[in-house]
Design a protein around this motif. Structure first.
Motif, PDB file in Angstrom:
ATOM      1  N   LEU B  36       0.751  -1.562  -0.130  1.00 38.90           N
ATOM      2  CA  LEU B  36       0.423   0.121  -0.451  1.00 38.90           C
ATOM      3  C   LEU B  36       0.983   1.753   0.006  1.00 38.90           C
ATOM      4  O   LEU B  36       0.757   1.898  -0.857  1.00 38.90           O
ATOM      5  CB  LEU B  36      -0.584  -0.017   0.943  1.00 38.90           C
ATOM      6  CG  LEU B  36      -2.225  -0.697   1.312  1.00 38.90           C
ATOM      7  CD1 LEU B  36      -2.755  -1.130   2.332  1.00 38.90           C
ATOM      8  CD2 LEU B  36      -2.963  -0.105   0.128  1.00 38.90           C
ATOM      9  N   THR B  40       1.081   4.166  -3.016  1.00 42.20           N
ATOM     10  CA  THR B  40       0.302   5.207  -2.483  1.00 42.20           C
ATOM     11  C   THR B  40       1.165   6.759  -2.435  1.00 42.20           C
ATOM     12  O   THR B  40       1.051   8.069  -3.013  1.00 42.20           O
ATOM     13  CB  THR B  40      -0.426   5.325  -1.130  1.00 42.20           C
ATOM     14  OG1 THR B  40      -0.038   5.750  -0.487  1.00 42.20           O
ATOM     15  CG2 THR B  40      -1.663   4.181  -1.567  1.00 42.20           C
ATOM     16  N   THR B  41       2.550   5.754  -1.853  1.00 36.31           N
ATOM     17  CA  THR B  41       3.612   7.395  -1.453  1.00 36.31           C
ATOM     18  C   THR B  41       3.555   8.627  -2.863  1.00 36.31           C
ATOM     19  O   THR B  41       3.305   9.740  -2.710  1.00 36.31           O
ATOM     20  CB  THR B  41       4.404   6.767  -0.673  1.00 36.31           C
ATOM     21  OG1 THR B  41       4.053   5.943   0.324  1.00 36.31           O
ATOM     22  CG2 THR B  41       5.413   8.597   0.188  1.00 36.31           C
ATOM     23  N   ARG B  43       3.368   8.745  -5.244  1.00 32.56           N
ATOM     24  CA  ARG B  43       1.513   8.628  -6.190  1.00 32.56           C
ATOM     25  C   ARG B  43       0.265  10.172  -5.623  1.00 32.56           C
ATOM     26  O   ARG B  43       0.359  11.111  -6.270  1.00 32.56           O
ATOM     27  CB  ARG B  43       0.446   7.961  -6.487  1.00 32.56           C
ATOM     28  CG  ARG B  43       0.978   6.764  -7.982  1.00 32.56           C
ATOM     29  CD  ARG B  43       0.155   6.530  -9.053  1.00 32.56           C
ATOM     30  NE  ARG B  43       0.716   6.538 -10.559  1.00 32.56           N
ATOM     31  CZ  ARG B  43       1.841   5.396 -10.067  1.00 32.56           C
ATOM     32  NH1 ARG B  43       2.194   4.460  -8.568  1.00 32.56           N
ATOM     33  NH2 ARG B  43       2.161   4.965 -10.725  1.00 32.56           N
ATOM     34  N   LEU B  44       0.619  10.363  -4.483  1.00 31.40           N
ATOM     35  CA  LEU B  44      -0.452  11.371  -3.821  1.00 31.40           C
ATOM     36  C   LEU B  44       0.466  12.464  -3.717  1.00 31.40           C
ATOM     37  O   LEU B  44      -0.026  13.320  -4.568  1.00 31.40           O
ATOM     38  CB  LEU B  44      -0.208  10.746  -2.535  1.00 31.40           C
ATOM     39  CG  LEU B  44      -1.238  10.042  -2.167  1.00 31.40           C
ATOM     40  CD1 LEU B  44      -1.836   9.105  -0.672  1.00 31.40           C
ATOM     41  CD2 LEU B  44      -3.255  10.447  -1.958  1.00 31.40           C
ATOM     42  N   LEU B  80      -3.574   5.667  -9.081  1.00 23.13           N
ATOM     43  CA  LEU B  80      -3.368   5.186  -7.786  1.00 23.13           C
ATOM     44  C   LEU B  80      -4.453   4.098  -7.862  1.00 23.13           C
ATOM     45  O   LEU B  80      -4.320   3.023  -7.052  1.00 23.13           O
ATOM     46  CB  LEU B  80      -3.499   6.360  -6.908  1.00 23.13           C
ATOM     47  CG  LEU B  80      -3.432   5.973  -5.401  1.00 23.13           C
ATOM     48  CD1 LEU B  80      -2.631   5.267  -4.975  1.00 23.13           C
ATOM     49  CD2 LEU B  80      -3.391   7.754  -5.100  1.00 23.13           C
ATOM     50  N   PHE B  84      -4.265   0.615  -6.417  1.00 19.83           N
ATOM     51  CA  PHE B  84      -4.941   0.094  -4.726  1.00 19.83           C
ATOM     52  C   PHE B  84      -6.061  -0.807  -5.011  1.00 19.83           C
ATOM     53  O   PHE B  84      -5.733  -1.781  -4.274  1.00 19.83           O
ATOM     54  CB  PHE B  84      -5.456   1.262  -4.150  1.00 19.83           C
ATOM     55  CG  PHE B  84      -5.794   1.372  -2.963  1.00 19.83           C
ATOM     56  CD1 PHE B  84      -5.484   2.021  -1.885  1.00 19.83           C
ATOM     57  CD2 PHE B  84      -7.569   0.478  -2.671  1.00 19.83           C
ATOM     58  CE1 PHE B  84      -5.751   1.681  -0.733  1.00 19.83           C
ATOM     59  CE2 PHE B  84      -7.872   0.678  -1.459  1.00 19.83           C
ATOM     60  CZ  PHE B  84      -6.731   1.109  -0.272  1.00 19.83           C
ATOM     61  N   ALA B 263      -9.836   3.375   2.806  1.00 23.32           N
ATOM     62  CA  ALA B 263      -9.082   4.144   1.889  1.00 23.32           C
ATOM     63  C   ALA B 263      -9.786   4.568   0.951  1.00 23.32           C
ATOM     64  O   ALA B 263      -9.657   5.251  -0.603  1.00 23.32           O
ATOM     65  CB  ALA B 263      -7.933   3.444   2.293  1.00 23.32           C
ATOM     66  N   GLN B 264     -10.123   3.234   0.038  1.00 19.96           N
ATOM     67  CA  GLN B 264     -10.782   3.238  -1.198  1.00 19.96           C
ATOM     68  C   GLN B 264     -12.033   3.953  -1.498  1.00 19.96           C
ATOM     69  O   GLN B 264     -11.780   4.855  -2.722  1.00 19.96           O
ATOM     70  CB  GLN B 264     -11.229   1.499  -1.810  1.00 19.96           C
ATOM     71  CG  GLN B 264     -11.182   1.159  -3.469  1.00 19.96           C
ATOM     72  CD  GLN B 264     -11.406  -0.218  -3.226  1.00 19.96           C
ATOM     73  OE1 GLN B 264     -11.673  -1.112  -2.458  1.00 19.96           O
ATOM     74  NE2 GLN B 264     -11.236  -0.168  -4.379  1.00 19.96           N
ATOM     75  N   LEU B 267     -10.960   7.657  -1.562  1.00 19.81           N
ATOM     76  CA  LEU B 267      -9.840   7.891  -2.969  1.00 19.81           C
ATOM     77  C   LEU B 267     -11.388   8.237  -4.351  1.00 19.81           C
ATOM     78  O   LEU B 267     -10.576   9.035  -4.797  1.00 19.81           O
ATOM     79  CB  LEU B 267      -8.578   7.511  -2.815  1.00 19.81           C
ATOM     80  CG  LEU B 267      -7.641   7.124  -1.738  1.00 19.81           C
ATOM     81  CD1 LEU B 267      -7.114   5.271  -2.124  1.00 19.81           C
ATOM     82  CD2 LEU B 267      -6.553   7.835  -2.162  1.00 19.81           C
ATOM     83  N   GLU B 304      -4.760  10.379   3.063  1.00 16.69           N
ATOM     84  CA  GLU B 304      -3.687  10.221   2.716  1.00 16.69           C
ATOM     85  C   GLU B 304      -3.230   9.747   4.804  1.00 16.69           C
ATOM     86  O   GLU B 304      -2.892   8.415   4.881  1.00 16.69           O
ATOM     87  CB  GLU B 304      -2.886  11.497   2.970  1.00 16.69           C
ATOM     88  CG  GLU B 304      -1.051  11.291   2.490  1.00 16.69           C
ATOM     89  CD  GLU B 304      -0.841  12.713   1.749  1.00 16.69           C
ATOM     90  OE1 GLU B 304       0.863  12.479   1.844  1.00 16.69           O
ATOM     91  OE2 GLU B 304      -1.150  13.581   1.760  1.00 16.69           O
ATOM     92  N   LEU B 307      -4.894   6.333   4.416  1.00 12.57           N
ATOM     93  CA  LEU B 307      -3.876   5.277   4.212  1.00 12.57           C
ATOM     94  C   LEU B 307      -2.640   4.746   4.908  1.00 12.57           C
ATOM     95  O   LEU B 307      -2.904   3.825   5.447  1.00 12.57           O
ATOM     96  CB  LEU B 307      -3.325   6.011   2.278  1.00 12.57           C
ATOM     97  CG  LEU B 307      -4.145   5.654   1.955  1.00 12.57           C
ATOM     98  CD1 LEU B 307      -3.486   6.035   0.075  1.00 12.57           C
ATOM     99  CD2 LEU B 307      -4.493   4.097   1.359  1.00 12.57           C
TER     100      LEU B 307
END
Lengths: 221, 451
Positions: B36, B40-41, B43-44, B80, B84, B263-264, B267, B304, B307
């Motif tokens: 995860l 994610t990191t 792309r965020l 992302l 995910f 989280a999903q 997002l 964030e 996540l």
């Protein structure tokens, strides 16, 4: 267009209402589960009902609710939304109905133009299938289907993808910037190469034939 | 064999099986957290950058440039979400329940970059524990070998014969040798062994992975001797295996649910707000777009945090089942430090519980970092329709910076920013009070909506 919506996640429910209004649609109601949607549509009218697949009643409340809605209001369009675009959900959706029905990923309806296009096609009677899923069905066919698909020309594969998304001939023509007549020709070519019987009169029958072909577990001799 | 040696062997076998399964579970959580974070990191960060650029372009009146940045932000977010999704669906694929391991492997294969030729199958559905027991190791092996694009297809054959559910995976163009593949699948092998099965990796030109589980959970009773004792042993082993798979299964289901609803969901909802901003920019509603872009930036911060929370395995079963008081007490007990918990034993909306739980833990973590010897107390109370929490330590304290946040030292400012974002996400607020020699107090409050 007038739409009703059922989704158990608050953020998404609020966000989608905002987007629907921005796209110029009227909201008949927004609720958090399938049973509430059925109750809402007892008294409210809607052109399309939007359902989260995974909501109460658990586990797949969207699917069982849609079955009830299709029986109660056969003319109402149904749009399923999910975090996942998977063929086993698609098969269950096609058992519920093959007209005025759609299945899309939640994030993909997060653009006004996509949302509008999806709803308009459903209202027009089409099947709308998430392009990601249609593409996967065409590009990753099972077993010996692979050879038959490989025998298609690149243009025919493009047309097949569009068909698997449920688009009408005119819709395919507009997407690929060709004439409807050219689309007809490509479809005849595809059906010939795949050995499918073309029922030229009924577009959605052809879509179903294509989907059934792509989804067949084992290839028939 | 005597009754006693049989029993000793059984006890040892059960212990071994439980240890193996518990290791496999820990590993799975860690793997998930790493995956995860990896997805994610970056792309965020990119998403935030594009949103900031769009905001600047808007304030300069350049709608065209803003539109471009927003489209790039959308591409990052979609990518992302796609990644995910791959992680979340792998944890607990709905299709496994519906269609069994063949259908589930087929669905998995469709999402992998390398072609996979799937054959065989099982004529009938088997017990859930058996199907799930073989599927997850098989899926891990297939994902491992078909995770990179390659022209030549990976061949996967599933079979049910001779009392076994088996998978055979042939890689005719291996990019690494059998020993490395074997090392990569060590944990899957452990998992199968715990269920009475096995996994082997052989070959050179073609690398073959063969895995199997017995098609019933009771080990076969063989040989002469005390048949009744042997049968009892078999039943006990079966019960232990069943319990172990059920436990892992419910944990997988819980993790997938957390991802799906947490989280999903955050997002995907970001994507709707982004779509709205794009629409406003495209239709010339620049002021509205600018305001909404600010909202979106806040929501990105919340996503964030959610996540990070998910990846660190928070929102544990204790919180879902027992509520705040139980979860806080449980968390703090295990840490072996002096933390006093005084929490009202009531239930609140799940998102409020999760937010307050996270903030309390984050504040306790901060206190431990900066005042390792201090006594930390956590208090959770409801008054006047507001849920409030206080995390206090009697440590050295610090002088507050001009911005009112405890910004001294590594990680503390970031921790407070996370807490503030998380509380804002549920309509709450947070404040820090500290002074040298007077300890530090973090207080937060969330208004509770009438049900």
């Amino acid at each position: 267009m007038r739409v009703a919506l059922a989704e158990d996640g608050t953020l998404f429910r609020e966000g989608l209402q905002m987007l629907l209004r921005a796209a110029g649609h009227e909201i008949a109601g927004a609720v958090a589960d399938g049973d509430a949607l059925v109750r809402l549509l007892d008294t409210e009218v809607a052109d399309v009902a939007i359902l989260d697949i995974r909501m109460p009643p658990e586990p797949d409340g969207g699917l069982v609710t849609a079955e009830r809605l299709r029986a109660l209001h056969p003319g109402m369009g149904l749009l399923f939304l999910s975090h996942y675009a998977e063929s086993h959900y698609l098969m269950r959706i096609l058992e519920i109905g093959t007209e005025r029905i759609g299945y899309r990923l939640k994030e993909k309806v997060g653009s006004v133009d996509v949302l509008t296009d999806t709803l308009a096609r459903i209202e027009a009677g089409e099947i709308v299938i998430e392009p990601v899923l249609a593409k996967r069905l065409v590009e990753r066919p099972r077993g010996q289907r692979r050879d038959a698909i490989a025998a298609l020309s690149e243009r025919e594969r493009d047309v097949l993808k569009q068909m698997a998304e449920g688009r009408s001939n005119n819709g395919i023509a507009a997407q690929l910037f060709v004439t409807p007549k050219a689309v007809e020709k490509h479809i005849a070519g595809i059906f010939g190469k795949l050995g499918l019987a073309a029922d030229a009169s009924e577009h959605h029958r052809r879509v179903l034939a294509v989907l059934a072909y792509l989804r067949a577990q084992r290839s028939d001799p | 064999m005597t009754r006693w040696t049989r029993q000793a062997r059984l006890a040892a076998e059960l212990t071994r099986a439980r240890q193996r399964l518990s290791r496999a579970r820990d590993l799975e959580r860690r793997r998930l957290a790493t995956a995860l974070a990896g997805v994610t990191t970056d792309r965020l960060t990119a998403l935030r950058r594009h949103l900031a650029a769009a905001s600047i372009a808007l304030s300069l009146g350049d709608a065209g440039a803003a539109g471009g940045e927003l489209a790039r932000a959308r591409a990052e977010l979609d990518e992302l979400l796609e990644r995910f999704r791959g992680i979340a669906r792998g944890v607990y694929p709905a299709v496994l329940r519906d269609q069994g391991p063949f259908g589930a492997l087929d669905e998995l294969a469709a999402t992998l970059p390398r072609p996979v030729l799937l054959s065989g199958g099982s004529a009938a559905r088997l017990e859930w524990e058996i199907e799930s027991g073989l599927y997850h190791p098989a899926a891990a092996a297939v994902a491992e070998l078909a995770g990179r694009p390659a022209a030549e297809a990976l061949r996967v054959h599933l079979a049910h014969a001779d009392g076994r559910l088996m998978v055979r995976i042939d890689d005719p163009a291996p990019d690494r040798g059998a020993p490395r593949v074997r090392a990569g699948l060590r944990d899957e092998a452990q998992r199968l062994a715990a269920l009475g099965g096995d996994l082997t990796v052989t070959g050179t030109a073609t690398v073959t992975v063969s895995g199997w589980v017995p098609d019933r959970l009771e080990p076969a009773v063989v040989g002469a001797g005390d048949l009744e004792v042997a049968r009892t042993h078999a039943a006990q082993i079966a019960a232990a295996r069943r319990a172990a798979v059920a436990e892992m299964d419910s944990e997988r289901r819980a993790i997938e649910r957390d991802l799906h609803d947490g989280a999903q969901h955050h997002l995907v909802s970001l994507r709707l707000i982004l779509g709205m901003v794009e629409h406003e920019v495209a239709t010339g509603l620049v002021d509205a777009a600018r305001d909404r872009l600010a909202v979106l930036a806040d929501q990105v911060a919340v996503a964030e945090v959610v996540l990070a929370e998910t990846a660190s395995g928070m929102s544990p079963a204790a919180l879902r089942h027992g509520g705040l008081a139980a979860a806080l007490a449980g968390e703090v007990d295990g840490a072996g430090r002096a933390v006093l918990v005084d929490a009202e034993d009531r239930r609140f909306p799940a998102e409020v519980e999760a937010a307050v739980y996270f903030c309390c833990l984050e504040a306790v973590g901060n206190a431990r970092r900066h005042a390792p010897d201090a006594v930390v107390s956590v208090r959770v109370r409801v008054a006047g329709g507001v849920l409030g929490f206080t995390v206090r330590d009697d440590g050295p304290g610090f002088a507050l910076g001009g911005d009112g946040e405890g910004g001294d030292g590594e990680g503390s400012g970031r921790g407070m920013a996370n807490i503030a974002a998380r509380m804002a996400g549920v309509g709450g607020t947070v404040a820090v009070a500290s002074a040298p020699g007077a300890g530090t107090t973090v207080t937060g409050s969330v208004p509770l909506m009438p049900a």
